[in-house]
Design a protein around this motif. Structure first.
Motif, short mmCIF file in Angstrom:
data_model
loop_
_atom_site.label_atom_id
_atom_site.label_comp_id
_atom_site.label_asym_id
_atom_site.label_seq_id
_atom_site.Cartn_x
_atom_site.Cartn_y
_atom_site.Cartn_z
N ALA A 261 5.90 -8.83 -25.47
CA ALA A 261 7.51 -9.39 -25.77
C ALA A 261 7.56 -10.86 -26.45
O ALA A 261 8.14 -11.05 -27.19
CB ALA A 261 8.26 -9.09 -25.06
N ALA A 262 6.86 -11.66 -25.57
CA ALA A 262 6.65 -12.97 -25.70
C ALA A 262 5.76 -13.35 -27.12
O ALA A 262 6.25 -13.98 -27.93
CB ALA A 262 6.15 -14.01 -24.58
N ALA A 263 4.71 -12.51 -27.11
CA ALA A 263 3.68 -12.91 -28.51
C ALA A 263 4.62 -12.38 -29.66
O ALA A 263 4.45 -12.90 -30.75
CB ALA A 263 2.53 -11.97 -27.99
N GLY A 264 5.20 -11.13 -29.56
CA GLY A 264 5.86 -10.46 -30.59
C GLY A 264 6.83 -11.56 -31.18
O GLY A 264 6.94 -11.58 -32.24
N LEU A 265 7.73 -12.29 -30.27
CA LEU A 265 8.71 -12.86 -30.72
C LEU A 265 8.17 -14.37 -31.36
O LEU A 265 8.80 -14.68 -32.18
CB LEU A 265 9.77 -13.28 -29.42
CG LEU A 265 10.67 -12.06 -29.25
CD1 LEU A 265 11.55 -12.41 -28.17
CD2 LEU A 265 11.67 -11.77 -30.51
N PHE A 266 7.12 -14.76 -30.86
CA PHE A 266 6.47 -15.95 -31.11
C PHE A 266 6.02 -15.61 -32.58
O PHE A 266 6.22 -16.35 -33.70
CB PHE A 266 5.31 -16.45 -30.24
CG PHE A 266 4.36 -17.48 -30.80
CD1 PHE A 266 4.70 -18.70 -30.82
CD2 PHE A 266 3.24 -17.01 -31.16
CE1 PHE A 266 4.33 -19.75 -31.15
CE2 PHE A 266 2.32 -18.18 -31.91
CZ PHE A 266 2.84 -19.50 -31.69
N LEU B 221 0.16 2.43 -31.60
CA LEU B 221 -1.01 1.87 -32.18
C LEU B 221 -0.66 1.17 -33.37
O LEU B 221 -1.30 0.29 -33.69
CB LEU B 221 -2.20 3.16 -32.23
CG LEU B 221 -2.93 3.66 -30.74
CD1 LEU B 221 -3.44 4.77 -31.16
CD2 LEU B 221 -3.41 2.49 -30.02
N LEU B 222 0.01 1.85 -34.11
CA LEU B 222 0.30 0.77 -35.54
C LEU B 222 1.01 0.03 -35.18
O LEU B 222 0.89 -1.24 -35.80
CB LEU B 222 1.16 2.11 -36.45
CG LEU B 222 1.75 1.25 -37.57
CD1 LEU B 222 0.68 1.12 -38.50
CD2 LEU B 222 2.80 2.08 -38.16
N GLY B 223 2.09 -0.15 -34.30
CA GLY B 223 2.69 -1.41 -33.82
C GLY B 223 1.69 -2.49 -33.49
O GLY B 223 1.88 -3.64 -33.71
N LEU B 224 0.82 -2.11 -32.62
CA LEU B 224 -0.04 -3.06 -32.03
C LEU B 224 -0.92 -3.71 -33.20
O LEU B 224 -1.22 -4.78 -33.18
CB LEU B 224 -0.91 -2.42 -30.82
CG LEU B 224 -0.40 -2.18 -29.71
CD1 LEU B 224 -0.91 -1.17 -28.70
CD2 LEU B 224 0.17 -3.56 -28.72
N LEU C 213 1.09 -6.29 -35.28
CA LEU C 213 1.06 -7.52 -34.41
C LEU C 213 -0.09 -8.20 -34.51
O LEU C 213 -0.27 -9.37 -34.82
CB LEU C 213 1.54 -7.39 -32.95
CG LEU C 213 3.12 -6.77 -32.94
CD1 LEU C 213 3.50 -6.68 -31.35
CD2 LEU C 213 3.96 -7.75 -33.50
N ALA C 214 -1.42 -7.56 -34.32
CA ALA C 214 -2.76 -8.25 -34.33
C ALA C 214 -2.94 -8.92 -35.84
O ALA C 214 -3.54 -9.81 -36.06
CB ALA C 214 -3.69 -7.03 -33.97
N GLY C 215 -2.76 -7.97 -36.73
CA GLY C 215 -2.98 -8.39 -38.11
C GLY C 215 -2.11 -9.34 -38.49
O GLY C 215 -2.50 -10.60 -39.15
N MET D 107 0.30 -12.21 -45.31
CA MET D 107 0.86 -11.63 -44.05
C MET D 107 0.11 -10.68 -43.47
O MET D 107 -0.48 -10.91 -42.20
CB MET D 107 2.23 -11.30 -43.98
CG MET D 107 3.25 -12.48 -43.47
SD MET D 107 2.86 -13.22 -41.88
CE MET D 107 3.18 -11.65 -40.83
N ILE D 108 -0.14 -9.52 -44.16
CA ILE D 108 -0.90 -8.47 -43.65
C ILE D 108 -2.06 -8.15 -44.42
O ILE D 108 -1.83 -7.66 -45.61
CB ILE D 108 0.06 -7.14 -43.48
CG1 ILE D 108 1.36 -7.61 -42.46
CG2 ILE D 108 -0.52 -5.94 -42.74
CD1 ILE D 108 0.82 -8.04 -40.93
#
Length: 415
Positions: free
Chosen positions: A272-277, A369-372, A375-377, A413-414
């Motif tokens: 949650a913290a990483a995604g919002l950042f 898995l797509l969501g992760l 975020l990683a990309g 971005m991606i």
């Protein structure tokens, strides 16, 4: 200053004849209706909403009833139940038809908003064709099949966030959406993190207003919800079944335990913290909102204890942005993932969801898995950009006062 390559935006899609797109939309809607009849689709969630409205009208126990053969309870705040009162005014068969037609219109609205998020417009022929095809994306299909409100809630959020800066009462619709289904409240945090305090304050005020209205009209139910039901996620459904496409569902199935506890809570908090950042940084780095909004939405879907597959209607704006940026391969891959329905192909009767072999785990959790991966990309892309682009002044301006190309910024971005 380093040279900057400006990428021209992709050419607009070829025009589609309006009669052809209307025919496609008609065939798609008729096929869906026929399939619903063949499957004897009960629109179970719609029946829950109607029961909530009846509890308000007749003074029943809002969180004490269960309906349908699956014994489904009310799970939304009291404010939502008040909004469902009109569902009691018409017979169930007519209500189902109204919801089906209404959700089809809401899907078209969401596609138009998704085009706006991507910096494009959707002419009527393209809008009709896109609606006909998007109907078969699994999250959208399930939303219509269950008579859900996901398209309405997502549309409210996206409409509000894509309004021009300084628009009157911007944040109002977001606050109302959060009052119906709570999870959109994460966008209020996103607004605060991106220094849009007025919009965030407006959304917070209207969110609080929905809770206050619920308390005035249904005081006992309000106390019950905010002190007990809000924390009892088990009554919403089993977190480990394949229907749940959140991080908790993924972890529970992978670990073979119905209660993963800290094994998902700690990663969820960090995520949650990483995604919002990442969302806030994407917005500041690109001077536009589309990836910030998408990253916030997918973060919410991942960290929410339960994100049923039909909650992932955010796939529609994701696909719109990918297509607008000319990322055809990624868009095709995402489209395949959201239509393949792999979670329904793995064994999931009874408690078989908890005993899947390792090679079936990915098929049981395609959306998280797509969501992760998203975020990683984004993290990798933002890290590359931070070392390759010159510093920007507030507002996205470069040191020489020029403005970066939105299309070239977004395109990085991606990858």
């Amino acid at each position: 200053m380093p040279n900057r390559t400006v990428t021209s935006p992709p050419a607009p899609p070829a025009s589609i004849p309006l009669p052809l797109s209307l025919s496609l939309l008609t065939a798609s809607l008729c096929s869906f209706a026929a399939l619903g009849i063949l499957l004897h689709a009960p629109m179970a969630d719609l029946l829950v909403y109607r029961a909530e409205g009846e509890a308000v009208v007749h003074g029943g126990d809002l969180y004490g009833f269960t309906v349908t053969e699956w014994r489904l309870p009310a799970t939304y705040p009291p404010f939502a139940a008040v909004l469902f009162v009109p569902a009691t005014w018409i017979p169930v068969p007519a209500l189902k038809a109204v919801f089906l037609a209404g959700n089809a219109l809401l899907l078209a609205w969401l596609i138009a908003l998704s085009a706006r998020l991507a910096g494009r417009t959707a002419p009527l022929p393209l809008l009709c064709a896109a609606t006909a095809l998007a109907l078969w994306l699994e999250p959208v299909f399930q939303t219509l099949l269950f008579g859900q409100v996901n398209l309405a809630v997502t549309g409210l959020v996206l409409w509000d966030l894509t309004r021009p800066p300084g628009a009157r009462a911007k944040g109002l619709a977001l606050g109302i959406a959060a009052g119906v289904k709570l999870t959109p409240a994460i966008f209020i945090a996103y607004l605060f993190l991106t220094a849009r305090r007025k919009e965030a304050a407006t959304a917070t005020a209207f969110f609080a207003g929905t809770a206050l209205l619920g308390a005035l009209l249904l005081p006992a139910a309000t106390v019950d919800f905010w002190t007990r039901r809000l924390f009892d996620t088990g009554r919403v459904g089993k977190a480990w079944i394949v229907d749940n496409q959140s991080l908790q569902g993924l972890v529970a199935r992978a670990a073979g335990t119905a209660a993963p506890g800290p094994a998902w809570m700690l990663p969820a908090a960090a995520l949650a913290a990483a995604g919002l950042f990442l969302a806030a940084r994407a917005r500041r780095g690109h001077g536009s909102d589309h990836w910030g909004i998408l990253l916030t939405a997918f973060t919410a879907l991942l960290v929410c204890p339960i994100s049923w597959s039909h909650h992932w209607v955010w796939c529609v704006p994701l696909l719109a942005v990918l297509l607008a940026e000319g990322r055809t391969l990624l868009a095709a891959t995402a489209t395949l993932l959201f239509t393949a329905r792999t979670m329904w192909l793995v064994p999931h009767q009874g408690d078989l969801d908890l005993h899947l072999p390792w090679w079936q785990q990915a098929g049981a959790a395609p959306y998280p898995l797509l969501g992760l991966a998203l975020l990683a990309g984004a993290a990798l892309a933002l890290r590359r950009r931070s070392g390759s682009l010159p510093d920007r002044r507030p507002g996205g301006a470069l040191p020489d006062g020029s403005q970066p190309s939105v299309s070239s910024s977004s395109a990085s971005m991606i990858r």
